[in-house]
Design a protein around this motif. Structure first.
Motif, PDB file in Angstrom:
ATOM      1  N   GLY A 118       0.817  -1.213   0.000  1.00  0.00           N
ATOM      2  CA  GLY A 118       0.000   0.000   0.000  1.00  0.00           C
ATOM      3  C   GLY A 118       0.847   1.259   0.000  1.00  0.00           C
ATOM      4  O   GLY A 118       0.565   2.223  -0.732  1.00  0.00           O
ATOM      5  N   VAL A 119       1.902   1.272   0.811  1.00  0.00           N
ATOM      6  CA  VAL A 119       2.777   2.445   0.877  1.00  0.00           C
ATOM      7  C   VAL A 119       3.510   2.634  -0.451  1.00  0.00           C
ATOM      8  O   VAL A 119       3.692   3.766  -0.921  1.00  0.00           O
ATOM      9  N   ILE A 120       3.927   1.533  -1.063  1.00  0.00           N
ATOM     10  CA  ILE A 120       4.592   1.618  -2.369  1.00  0.00           C
ATOM     11  C   ILE A 120       3.666   2.255  -3.403  1.00  0.00           C
ATOM     12  O   ILE A 120       4.078   3.124  -4.181  1.00  0.00           O
ATOM     13  N   VAL A 121       2.414   1.818  -3.415  1.00  0.00           N
ATOM     14  CA  VAL A 121       1.451   2.368  -4.370  1.00  0.00           C
ATOM     15  C   VAL A 121       1.235   3.861  -4.110  1.00  0.00           C
ATOM     16  O   VAL A 121       1.200   4.670  -5.049  1.00  0.00           O
ATOM     17  N   VAL A 122       1.100   4.239  -2.845  1.00  0.00           N
ATOM     18  CA  VAL A 122       0.927   5.657  -2.500  1.00  0.00           C
ATOM     19  C   VAL A 122       2.131   6.461  -2.963  1.00  0.00           C
ATOM     20  O   VAL A 122       1.991   7.546  -3.559  1.00  0.00           O
ATOM     21  N   TYR A 123       3.326   5.944  -2.721  1.00  0.00           N
ATOM     22  CA  TYR A 123       4.538   6.666  -3.143  1.00  0.00           C
ATOM     23  C   TYR A 123       4.557   6.860  -4.654  1.00  0.00           C
ATOM     24  O   TYR A 123       4.793   7.973  -5.153  1.00  0.00           O
ATOM     25  N   ASP A 124       4.321   5.784  -5.402  1.00  0.00           N
ATOM     26  CA  ASP A 124       4.396   5.869  -6.861  1.00  0.00           C
ATOM     27  C   ASP A 124       3.332   6.805  -7.436  1.00  0.00           C
ATOM     28  O   ASP A 124       3.569   7.490  -8.433  1.00  0.00           O
TER      29      ASP A 124
END
Length: 284
Positions: A118-124
């Motif tokens: 989830g954090v990866i998706v938010v960052y990208d």
């Protein structure tokens, strides 16, 4: 289009040159949980983290395709080396397989993995306009430690918290260092301070002679990398990729503190491999 060109396109999307640093993150996280010898659980965590990292790199290019068409048209997606739909499918598969690898490790590890994705998706999705994007990036690295800890049901010790924050600070520092190089006075140097902090903490852990040698390597490499920002030879990109390679040196200090010296050798090899791969595939 040749097969070799397509393969290089996929490796570029994956930023494969930085992958060894994710493996050492998993080893260091396991060591902080008290596991100093690799076993099947360590291998599963490391494999899942690599898949998440790689999926995040693919997704980054998918999200940035419009910008890359203007600013970096040679990237695999705007140049047509890899199709957008293909990159999306690969991203989904990487995330799905990574999560599947965490299922046998228990609910907490799987939950930590889901949070990481989830954090990866938010960052990208938000990193181009988010002033705190370096902090979000740091959280992704910190969650590798957390996932390893949960996989072994390890206790959250003061040492674990300290090293997790220090790794996060290091990532924030290497990301912000390029953004503050032209600021006046001491304001331009605060990111560099974050880069050196893990070494200062390691001194307090009373390392032996080999530990001090490792400390000298970490501090020396960090200082060398920062010369590309604060020295006469300016190359911000070179500084960033050099500091990314230094992640494995930071992990090596953790492994040394925990007495996992055979794994220190692996971390040093990962550092060298990252530098070698960065000559072939760009790390940013």
């Amino acid at each position: 289009m040749t097969l070799a060109r397509r393969l290089h396109g996929h490796l570029s999307l994956a930023r494969v040159s930085n992958t060894p640093t994710v493996v050492t993150n998993a080893l260091a996280g396991a060591a902080l949980a008290g596991v100093t010898r690799p076993d099947l659980t360590v291998l599963l965590v490391a494999a899942a983290m690599v898949l998440f990292y790689t999926g995040g790199m693919y997704l980054n290019d998918v999200m940035d395709e419009a910008i890359d068409r203007r600013e970096r048209p040679s990237r695999p997606l705007p140049s047509g080396v890899v199709g957008r739909a293909e990159a999306i499918v690969v991203t989904a598969l990487l995330f799905a397989v990574g999560l599947a690898l965490l299922v046998p490790l228990g609910g907490p590890a799987l939950l930590s993995g889901l949070v990481l994705v989830g954090v990866i998706v938010v960052y990208d999705a938000w990193h181009k306009t988010n002033p705190l994007s370096p902090v979000v990036m740091a959280v992704t690295r910190a969650l590798v430690y957390v996932t390893a800890l949960t996989a072994f049901s390890g206790a959250v010790t003061a040492d674990f918290v300290a090293w997790t924050l220090l790794m996060g600070g290091y990532i924030v520092g290497l990301t912000y260092v390029a953004k503050t190089e032209n600021r006046p006075g001491v304001a331009r140097f605060w990111p560099a301070a974050l880069v050196f902090l893990p070494g200062l903490y390691f001194v307090t852990r009373a390392p032996d002679v080999l530990g001090f040698a490792l400390l000298a390597l970490f501090l020396g490499w960090a200082a060398y990398a920062l010369t590309f920002v604060y020295g006469a030879r300016r190359s911000v990109g070179r500084a960033v990729v050099s500091l990314i390679a230094g992640v494995s040196l930071l992990d090596a200090m953790i492994l040394a503190q925990r007495g996992a010296w055979p794994l220190v050798g692996i971390a040093l090899a990962a550092f060298a491999l990252t530098l070698a791969l960065q000559r072939w595939v760009k790390g940013t």
